[in-house]
Scaffold this active site. Structure first.
Site, short mmCIF file in Angstrom:
data_model
loop_
_atom_site.label_atom_id
_atom_site.label_comp_id
_atom_site.label_asym_id
_atom_site.label_seq_id
_atom_site.Cartn_x
_atom_site.Cartn_y
_atom_site.Cartn_z
N SER A 22 -20.02 -45.39 -64.95
CA SER A 22 -19.69 -46.75 -65.39
C SER A 22 -20.63 -47.82 -64.86
O SER A 22 -20.67 -48.93 -65.39
CB SER A 22 -18.25 -47.09 -64.99
N ASP B 86 -13.72 -55.73 -60.49
CA ASP B 86 -12.42 -55.07 -60.37
C ASP B 86 -12.43 -54.26 -59.08
O ASP B 86 -13.30 -54.47 -58.22
CB ASP B 86 -12.09 -54.23 -61.62
N HIS C 120 -15.81 -51.72 -59.62
CA HIS C 120 -17.10 -52.08 -60.19
C HIS C 120 -17.63 -53.42 -59.69
O HIS C 120 -16.87 -54.37 -59.48
CB HIS C 120 -17.00 -52.11 -61.72
#
Length: 349
Positions: A38, A324, A327
């Site tokens: 990600s 978050d 991340h």
């Protein structure tokens, strides 16, 4: 004959003009190719069956006026900042985006998938695109590129691309339990290193020559890990950090041996651990205020579907290192790339 002439013209245009319309790409970087998880996924998970998506607000709050694209950030991510810093283009599109055009392919795409890892089990658990499947997508990309500019020009593009590989984080979050014995950690780290070297070898076989492989980050300092395993004070989880550091040292030791066996290649080790620790421990030096929780919601646990339109965000995300609980925020990505880019250029170019 007409098709061949068109290919030559298209490639010449690509070689001399970058996405900003300026002549001669800096450092001769033709394209950015991103593989992994990600941190480099720019939207591929939008097009697969997984709960690990970020194509809804507040993700993308600061991206082109508030557009959620599938990047696990409030704005641009690491792949975008590296592409911009190397003078290629401002944004790296996801390969699975059906609206991709020829110019997108010419200057590179992301194959990364949020939730992926070196360990095949990791991607299975998180319903992500496994790293080996990302290599299969790369093969299809090469086929598409060949149709556009021909074989010789395609190999030229691949040889002069910078390939980013950032994969290990989810292996330590999902597939390595906190209470694993030291011997099991060593064996697992060795397994991950072997898998990473196999991926690099395959990338080289397919045409990549400038490969930047990221170390593991300080996984134990991710906000979600602090919350779940850091006790009442939410301290960094030392066992997770030690496992990441061991992986990094093993990788750094074996990487030059592999690189020496790959003619005309340059393989760079990108330290994804120490720069993040430095920022986490010294936020004020980077204009930040919060590095132990994310901007979304409480910042303690919220990520992907738990971070949504109904979740309040912090008043100023530019003061948060994490967006978050896993991340980096856009400013966090920018800080990391600014720290890493000079070393990457020196190693690869």
């Amino acid at each position: 004959m007409i098709v061949s002439v068109f290919k030559v013209i298209l490639f010449c245009l690509y070689a001399s003009v970058n996405s900003q319309g300026t002549i001669a790409l800096p450092q001769n970087v033709s394209a950015i190719l991103a593989f992994g998880d990600s941190f480099l996924d720019t939207g591929n998970n939008n097009y697969i069956s997984t709960v690990l998506k970020a194509n809804f607000l507040p993700y993308g709050n600061d991206f082109m006026g508030g557009k959620p694209t599938g990047r696990f950030s409030n704005g641009k991510n690491i792949a975008d900042f590296f592409a911009e810093g190397l003078g290629v283009k401002e944004f790296v599109p996801p390969y699975l985006d059906p609206s991709l055009n020829d110019s997108d392919l010419l200057t590179g795409v992301s194959f990364a998938s949020g939730g992926s890892g070196y360990d095949p089990q990791t991607a299975r658990i998180l319903s992500a695109i496994p790293i080996l499947d990302q290599l299969d997508l790369f093969k299809k990309y090469i086929g598409n590129l060949t149709k556009i500019v021909g074989e010789e020009a395609t190999m030229n593009i691949l040889n002069n691309s910078v390939t980013l590989l950032c994969v290990s984080t989810n292996d330590f979050i999902v597939s390595l339990p906190v209470n694993t014995s030291q011997n099991d950690v060593l064996n697992y780290d060795r397994k991950l290193v072997n898998l990473s070297l196999t991926v690099i070898q395959e990338l080289y076989t397919l045409g990549a020559r400038k490969i930047a492989i990221f170390s593991a980050p300080p996984v134990g300092c991710l906000p979600v890990e602090r919350t779940l395993f850091g006790g009442l004070l939410r301290t960094c989880v030392q066992k997770k950090n030690e496992a990441a550091q061991l992986f990094n040292s093993l990788l750094k030791e074996r990487l030059p041996i592999l690189a020496n066996s790959l003619p005309q290649s340059r393989v760079a080790f990108v330290d994804f651990y120490n720069p993040l620790i430095t920022v986490i421990d010294n936020p004020q030096q980077y204009g930040l205020q919060v590095t132990n929780r994310g901007c979304c919601g409480t910042g303690l646990l919220e990520f992907v579907f738990l971070c949504n339109r109904l979740t309040p965000t912090c008043p100023d995300d530019s003061k948060f290192f994490f967006f978050d609980s896993i991340h980096l925020s856009e400013i966090g990505c920018n800080i990391f790339v600014n720290q890493s880019l000079p070393g990457l250029v020196a190693s690869l170019l």
